[in-house]
Design an enzyme around this catalytic site. Structure first.
Site, PDB file in Angstrom:
ATOM      1  N   ASP A 142       0.828  -1.210   0.000  1.00 37.38           N
ATOM      2  CA  ASP A 142       0.000   0.000   0.000  1.00 37.38           C
ATOM      3  C   ASP A 142       0.863   1.262   0.000  1.00 37.38           C
ATOM      4  O   ASP A 142       1.973   1.256   0.516  1.00 37.38           O
ATOM      5  CB  ASP A 142      -0.911  -0.027   1.234  1.00 37.38           C
ATOM      6  CG  ASP A 142      -2.085   0.932   1.109  1.00 37.38           C
ATOM      7  OD1 ASP A 142      -2.302   1.467   0.013  1.00 37.38           O
ATOM      8  OD2 ASP A 142      -2.773   1.139   2.117  1.00 37.38           O
ATOM      9  N   ARG A 157       0.079   7.649  -2.650  1.00 33.62           N
ATOM     10  CA  ARG A 157       0.564   8.736  -1.788  1.00 33.62           C
ATOM     11  C   ARG A 157       2.042   9.017  -2.032  1.00 33.62           C
ATOM     12  O   ARG A 157       2.486  10.157  -2.008  1.00 33.62           O
ATOM     13  CB  ARG A 157       0.318   8.373  -0.310  1.00 33.62           C
ATOM     14  CG  ARG A 157      -1.081   8.705   0.140  1.00 33.62           C
ATOM     15  CD  ARG A 157      -1.435   8.008   1.411  1.00 33.62           C
ATOM     16  NE  ARG A 157      -1.629   6.579   1.198  1.00 33.62           N
ATOM     17  CZ  ARG A 157      -1.670   5.680   2.172  1.00 33.62           C
ATOM     18  NH1 ARG A 157      -1.518   6.066   3.419  1.00 33.62           N
ATOM     19  NH2 ARG A 157      -1.881   4.417   1.896  1.00 33.62           N
ATOM     20  N   ARG A 204      -0.094   9.108 -10.165  1.00 36.70           N
ATOM     21  CA  ARG A 204      -0.211   7.907  -9.329  1.00 36.70           C
ATOM     22  C   ARG A 204       0.426   6.682  -9.986  1.00 36.70           C
ATOM     23  O   ARG A 204       1.018   5.840  -9.324  1.00 36.70           O
ATOM     24  CB  ARG A 204      -1.687   7.628  -9.028  1.00 36.70           C
ATOM     25  CG  ARG A 204      -2.331   8.664  -8.131  1.00 36.70           C
ATOM     26  CD  ARG A 204      -3.817   8.387  -7.976  1.00 36.70           C
ATOM     27  NE  ARG A 204      -4.053   7.066  -7.431  1.00 36.70           N
ATOM     28  CZ  ARG A 204      -4.029   6.788  -6.120  1.00 36.70           C
ATOM     29  NH1 ARG A 204      -3.819   7.733  -5.250  1.00 36.70           N
ATOM     30  NH2 ARG A 204      -4.238   5.561  -5.693  1.00 36.70           N
ATOM     31  N   SER A 209      -7.438  -5.321  -5.771  1.00 39.54           N
ATOM     32  CA  SER A 209      -8.593  -5.820  -5.013  1.00 39.54           C
ATOM     33  C   SER A 209      -9.863  -5.711  -5.854  1.00 39.54           C
ATOM     34  O   SER A 209      -9.912  -4.941  -6.830  1.00 39.54           O
ATOM     35  CB  SER A 209      -8.758  -5.022  -3.717  1.00 39.54           C
ATOM     36  OG  SER A 209      -9.318  -3.764  -3.999  1.00 39.54           O
ATOM     37  N   ASN A 221     -10.808  -2.241  -6.172  1.00 41.61           N
ATOM     38  CA  ASN A 221      -9.970  -1.338  -6.983  1.00 41.61           C
ATOM     39  C   ASN A 221     -10.570  -1.010  -8.351  1.00 41.61           C
ATOM     40  O   ASN A 221     -10.165  -0.049  -8.999  1.00 41.61           O
ATOM     41  CB  ASN A 221      -8.551  -1.907  -7.183  1.00 41.61           C
ATOM     42  CG  ASN A 221      -7.676  -1.805  -5.955  1.00 41.61           C
ATOM     43  OD1 ASN A 221      -6.769  -2.602  -5.763  1.00 41.61           O
ATOM     44  ND2 ASN A 221      -7.938  -0.831  -5.102  1.00 41.61           N
ATOM     45  N   SER A 270      -8.357  -5.017   5.062  1.00 40.25           N
ATOM     46  CA  SER A 270      -8.937  -4.625   3.769  1.00 40.25           C
ATOM     47  C   SER A 270      -9.427  -5.799   2.922  1.00 40.25           C
ATOM     48  O   SER A 270      -9.105  -5.892   1.739  1.00 40.25           O
ATOM     49  CB  SER A 270      -7.928  -3.784   2.970  1.00 40.25           C
ATOM     50  OG  SER A 270      -7.663  -2.590   3.643  1.00 40.25           O
TER      51      SER A 270
HETATM   52  C1  FPP Z   1      -1.703   0.365  -3.388  1.00 42.31           C
HETATM   53  O1  FPP Z   1      -1.339   1.653  -3.696  1.00 42.31           O
HETATM   54  C2  FPP Z   1      -1.339  -0.623  -4.366  1.00 42.31           C
HETATM   55  C3  FPP Z   1      -2.143  -1.208  -5.314  1.00 42.31           C
HETATM   56  C4  FPP Z   1      -3.411  -0.690  -5.822  1.00 42.31           C
HETATM   57  C5  FPP Z   1      -1.765  -2.480  -5.862  1.00 42.31           C
HETATM   58  C6  FPP Z   1      -0.306  -2.809  -5.935  1.00 42.31           C
HETATM   59  C7  FPP Z   1       0.155  -2.658  -7.299  1.00 42.31           C
HETATM   60  C8  FPP Z   1       1.447  -2.527  -7.654  1.00 42.31           C
HETATM   61  C9  FPP Z   1       2.584  -2.604  -6.708  1.00 42.31           C
HETATM   62  C10 FPP Z   1       1.714  -2.216  -9.068  1.00 42.31           C
HETATM   63  C11 FPP Z   1       2.002  -3.286 -10.001  1.00 42.31           C
HETATM   64  C12 FPP Z   1       1.530  -4.640  -9.709  1.00 42.31           C
HETATM   65  C13 FPP Z   1       2.118  -5.700 -10.278  1.00 42.31           C
HETATM   66  C14 FPP Z   1       1.738  -7.089  -9.877  1.00 42.31           C
HETATM   67  C15 FPP Z   1       3.164  -5.511 -11.267  1.00 42.31           C
HETATM   68  P1  FPP Z   1      -2.458   2.742  -3.618  1.00 42.31           P
HETATM   69  O2  FPP Z   1      -2.678   3.251  -4.985  1.00 42.31           O
HETATM   70  O3  FPP Z   1      -3.658   2.197  -2.921  1.00 42.31           O
HETATM   71  O4  FPP Z   1      -1.768   3.826  -2.704  1.00 42.31           O
HETATM   72  P2  FPP Z   1      -2.510   4.943  -1.875  1.00 42.31           P
HETATM   73  O5  FPP Z   1      -3.241   4.233  -0.768  1.00 42.31           O
HETATM   74  O6  FPP Z   1      -1.378   5.755  -1.354  1.00 42.31           O
HETATM   75  O7  FPP Z   1      -3.406   5.677  -2.815  1.00 42.31           O
END
Ligand code: FPP
Length: 251
Positions: free
Chosen positions: A18, A22, A31, A63, A66, A194
């Protein structure tokens, strides 16, 4: 780096990655740049986990919730996922790692599904670490779909209601065949599960760090594993029972 005891590593490590968004916003970047950097952290963690001999690594990559993100971000994440799988499959072969996917595969775009299928097929004979990507995954959905499959088997007379045990039910989950995670890491300071692996995390040790996923370094990874090694897992028993001192104390 923290010294690690090879015999005391988690067999199954699960990670909620996560903080990509941010991380990017703090730097006035889009992002998706955070997700791109997050994919680099995945490479490090996969390499380290496999080097350390961790048998199962499960990553929450997307998720079921998402999908409600802006369409541009979803599209970019799907493209990144496809690129990652394509680029990394050769490395997975060299490192004897097997791909696995949990979640609602049918929600994913056809091209992403085809890439995943190729990668799963190509790595299916590998005997080292199992790398499970949770994609379009939600724990409650997984449990309700497992219940529905089981109900169908009961209706068909394959299983009697009285034969339903926790072990039997576990086999109906997407993770059937995988042991439950011993350790869960979540980055970015949020202290929530989550909707990730709700059934499977019953006895899992949890670790939360403030660090955003793109900033999660090899040192931090080792620090988290060292923390796991310092914990005593009691599974509802007392410390004395675990140390086989129960009989002495109860005498
Ligand atoms: C959370 O960051 C992360 C995700 C939505 C999923 C994880 C995805 C990756 C690491 C990218 C690529 C994946 C693969 C398998 C290559 P967020 O966007 O929720 O962060 P935030 O809470 O700060 O907005």
């Amino acid at each position: 780096m923290e010294p690690l005891e090879p015999g005391k590593l988690p067999t199954h490590l699960a990670i909620i990655m996560d903080g990509n968004g941010r991380w990017a916003q703090q730097r006035m970047l889009k992002r998706i740049v955070g997700h791109q950097r997050g994919a680099e952290t995945i490479k490090m963690v996969v390499e380290q986990a496999s080097l350390l001999g961790i048998k199962y690594l499960t990553l929450f990559a997307f998720s079921s919730e998402n999908w409600s993100r802006p369409a541009m971000e979803v599209k970019a994440l799907m493209a990144l996922l496809k690129k990652y799988i394509r680029q990394e499959t050769a490395r997975m072969m060299r490192k004897n790692i097997r791909y696995n996917v949990i979640g609602n595969r049918s929600d994913l775009p056809d091209d992403v599904n085809a890439t995943l299928e190729d990668a799963i097929r190509e790595t299916s004979g590998n005997t080292g670490m199992v790398l499970t990507l949770a994609l379009s995954y939600g724990g409650r959905q997984e449990i309700s779909m497992a219940a529905s499959r089981l109900a169908r088997d009961v209706a068909a007379g394959k299983i009697k209601p009285d034969d339903i045990t926790m072990e039997l039910f576990s086999g109906y989950l997407d993770t059937g065949g995988l042991p439950d995670p011993d350790f869960l890491i979540r980055t970015s300071g949020e202290m929530r599960i989550s909707n990730f692996l709700l059934w499977q995390l019953a006895y899992t040790e949890l670790y939360f760090t403030e660090t955003y996923w793109p900033d999660f370094t090899i040192n931090e990874f080792h620090k988290a594993l060292a923390d796991f090694q310092s914990r005593e897992r009691r599974f509802g028993k007392t410390s004395d029972q675990l140390l086989n001192r129960g009989s002495l104390l109860n005498a």
